[in-house]
Design a protein around this motif. Structure first.
Motif, PDB file in Angstrom:
ATOM      1  N   HIS A  65       7.333  -5.282 -26.877  1.00  0.00           N
ATOM      2  CA  HIS A  65       8.551  -5.859 -27.452  1.00  0.00           C
ATOM      3  C   HIS A  65       8.302  -6.448 -28.827  1.00  0.00           C
ATOM      4  O   HIS A  65       9.243  -6.778 -29.546  1.00  0.00           O
ATOM      5  N   ASP A  66       7.040  -6.585 -29.223  1.00  0.00           N
ATOM      6  CA  ASP A  66       6.716  -7.098 -30.556  1.00  0.00           C
ATOM      7  C   ASP A  66       6.431  -5.977 -31.544  1.00  0.00           C
ATOM      8  O   ASP A  66       5.867  -6.206 -32.601  1.00  0.00           O
ATOM      9  N   GLY A  67       6.778  -4.755 -31.189  1.00  0.00           N
ATOM     10  CA  GLY A  67       6.694  -3.682 -32.171  1.00  0.00           C
ATOM     11  C   GLY A  67       5.607  -2.661 -31.976  1.00  0.00           C
ATOM     12  O   GLY A  67       5.540  -1.685 -32.732  1.00  0.00           O
ATOM     13  N   VAL A  81      -0.801  -5.277 -33.385  1.00  0.00           N
ATOM     14  CA  VAL A  81       0.577  -5.601 -33.771  1.00  0.00           C
ATOM     15  C   VAL A  81       0.938  -6.960 -33.197  1.00  0.00           C
ATOM     16  O   VAL A  81       0.570  -7.292 -32.065  1.00  0.00           O
ATOM     17  N   ARG A  82       1.648  -7.748 -33.991  1.00  0.00           N
ATOM     18  CA  ARG A  82       2.107  -9.052 -33.510  1.00  0.00           C
ATOM     19  C   ARG A  82       3.439  -9.389 -34.166  1.00  0.00           C
ATOM     20  O   ARG A  82       3.835  -8.795 -35.184  1.00  0.00           O
ATOM     21  N   ASP A  83       4.135 -10.358 -33.572  1.00  0.00           N
ATOM     22  CA  ASP A  83       5.363 -10.906 -34.152  1.00  0.00           C
ATOM     23  C   ASP A  83       5.077 -12.329 -34.595  1.00  0.00           C
ATOM     24  O   ASP A  83       4.606 -13.148 -33.810  1.00  0.00           O
ATOM     25  N   ARG A  84       5.322 -12.617 -35.873  1.00  0.00           N
ATOM     26  CA  ARG A  84       5.015 -13.928 -36.420  1.00  0.00           C
ATOM     27  C   ARG A  84       6.156 -14.391 -37.324  1.00  0.00           C
ATOM     28  O   ARG A  84       6.470 -13.728 -38.300  1.00  0.00           O
ATOM     29  N   THR A 120       7.419  -8.619 -37.884  1.00  0.00           N
ATOM     30  CA  THR A 120       6.448  -7.825 -37.145  1.00  0.00           C
ATOM     31  C   THR A 120       5.348  -7.408 -38.109  1.00  0.00           C
ATOM     32  O   THR A 120       5.628  -6.887 -39.193  1.00  0.00           O
ATOM     33  N   GLU A 121       4.101  -7.643 -37.712  1.00  0.00           N
ATOM     34  CA  GLU A 121       2.963  -7.409 -38.605  1.00  0.00           C
ATOM     35  C   GLU A 121       1.918  -6.537 -37.918  1.00  0.00           C
ATOM     36  O   GLU A 121       1.830  -6.501 -36.686  1.00  0.00           O
ATOM     37  N   LEU A 122       1.116  -5.868 -38.737  1.00  0.00           N
ATOM     38  CA  LEU A 122       0.005  -5.075 -38.233  1.00  0.00           C
ATOM     39  C   LEU A 122      -1.246  -5.327 -39.059  1.00  0.00           C
ATOM     40  O   LEU A 122      -1.179  -5.755 -40.208  1.00  0.00           O
ATOM     41  N   ARG A 123      -2.390  -5.087 -38.434  1.00  0.00           N
ATOM     42  CA  ARG A 123      -3.653  -5.033 -39.149  1.00  0.00           C
ATOM     43  C   ARG A 123      -4.535  -4.022 -38.437  1.00  0.00           C
ATOM     44  O   ARG A 123      -4.331  -3.724 -37.257  1.00  0.00           O
ATOM     45  N   GLU A 173      -5.754  -7.154 -43.338  1.00  0.00           N
ATOM     46  CA  GLU A 173      -5.059  -8.419 -43.160  1.00  0.00           C
ATOM     47  C   GLU A 173      -3.680  -8.140 -42.555  1.00  0.00           C
ATOM     48  O   GLU A 173      -3.152  -7.029 -42.655  1.00  0.00           O
ATOM     49  N   TRP A 174      -3.114  -9.170 -41.928  1.00  0.00           N
ATOM     50  CA  TRP A 174      -1.801  -9.000 -41.317  1.00  0.00           C
ATOM     51  C   TRP A 174      -0.776  -8.605 -42.374  1.00  0.00           C
ATOM     52  O   TRP A 174      -0.604  -9.293 -43.377  1.00  0.00           O
ATOM     53  N   THR A 175      -0.102  -7.464 -42.134  1.00  0.00           N
ATOM     54  CA  THR A 175       0.824  -6.886 -43.101  1.00  0.00           C
ATOM     55  C   THR A 175       2.148  -6.587 -42.420  1.00  0.00           C
ATOM     56  O   THR A 175       2.177  -5.951 -41.368  1.00  0.00           O
ATOM     57  N   PRO A 176       3.271  -7.076 -42.965  1.00  0.00           N
ATOM     58  CA  PRO A 176       4.564  -6.835 -42.315  1.00  0.00           C
ATOM     59  C   PRO A 176       5.002  -5.386 -42.404  1.00  0.00           C
ATOM     60  O   PRO A 176       4.655  -4.670 -43.355  1.00  0.00           O
ATOM     61  N   PHE A 177       5.747  -4.950 -41.410  1.00  0.00           N
ATOM     62  CA  PHE A 177       6.373  -3.637 -41.455  1.00  0.00           C
ATOM     63  C   PHE A 177       7.694  -3.685 -40.711  1.00  0.00           C
ATOM     64  O   PHE A 177       7.943  -4.586 -39.923  1.00  0.00           O
TER      65      PHE A 177
END
Length: 215
Positions: free
Chosen positions: A28-30, A187-190, A194-197, A207-211
């Protein structure tokens, strides 16, 4: 050397053929959204999607929503759930259930051979999700299957995307699965984003990057 696999609308660099990645994060977090976007290829590419927890008709709808060209000559859904809907636009191949890893492997080989006869030799494969396989089998068996499928994808210069929800497994299990893949995307929701690394993948964001998770 074949062209690398490209990703539209994602902060990911091109990935070389033969690569498989473990996409790790709560669905659910992407994580599922990211995996579906990674499976959206060009007009000359095919897609093989193993669905372990969603009916083929629903999976086909998701594919279309995320930009996958769903046609029975280039999109195959290996259905471990069961779907009697005859109007699914993709080619649907039934598997007896998520515990039938041999059946999944055989179906994958069958579909790839058929793709070759229609001159499709660039194929993106998604397994949604490994977590379901783990709920029906032990880590050793699922890891062996993952290793085998990764090897087949590498041999045919494909792209593999394996989705896992780490909230249901310990870190040892995730690390065991990750070691068979070329790299890992977390992947995480912050704060509403929603961000990935990535780990283990060259020229990718560490580094954590939004998408944009939801089109």
């Amino acid at each position: 050397m074949r062209d690398e696999y490209r990703f539209t609308g994602l902060p990911l660099a091109d990935i070389r053929p033969g690569t498989s990645v473990l996409v790790s994060g709560p669905t659910h977090d992407g994580a599922r959204s990211l995996s579906m976007q990674m499976l959206a290829g060009g007009y000359d590419e095919g897609a093989i999607i193993v669905t372990t927890n969603k009916r083929a008709s629903r999976m086909a709808e998701d594919c279309q929503r995320f930009g996958i060209d769903v046609r029975d000559d280039r999109t195959a859904i290996l259905d471990c759930v069961g779907d009697d809907d005859p109007d699914v636009p993709a080619r649907v191949l039934p598997v007896s259930g998520p515990s039938d890893l041999t059946g999944i492997g055989m179906r994958f080989s069958d579909v790839y051979r058929e793709f070759k006869t229609t001159d499709i030799d660039r194929v993106r494969t998604g397994l949604c999700s490994v977590s379901t396989l783990l709920s029906f089998g032990d880590l050793r068996t699922v890891s062996r299957f993952t290793h085998t499928l990764v090897g087949r994808i590498d041999k045919v210069d494909g792209l593999g995307v394996f989705v896992v929800d780490p909230s249901g497994h310990d870190e040892q299990a995730i690390n065991t699965l990750a070691q068979f893949c070329s790299g890992r995307i977390e992947v995480r929701d912050r704060d509403g984003r929603t961000e990935l690394r990535t780990r283990g993948l060259a020229d990718q964001p560490r580094e954590w990057t939004p998408f944009d998770a939801f089109p």
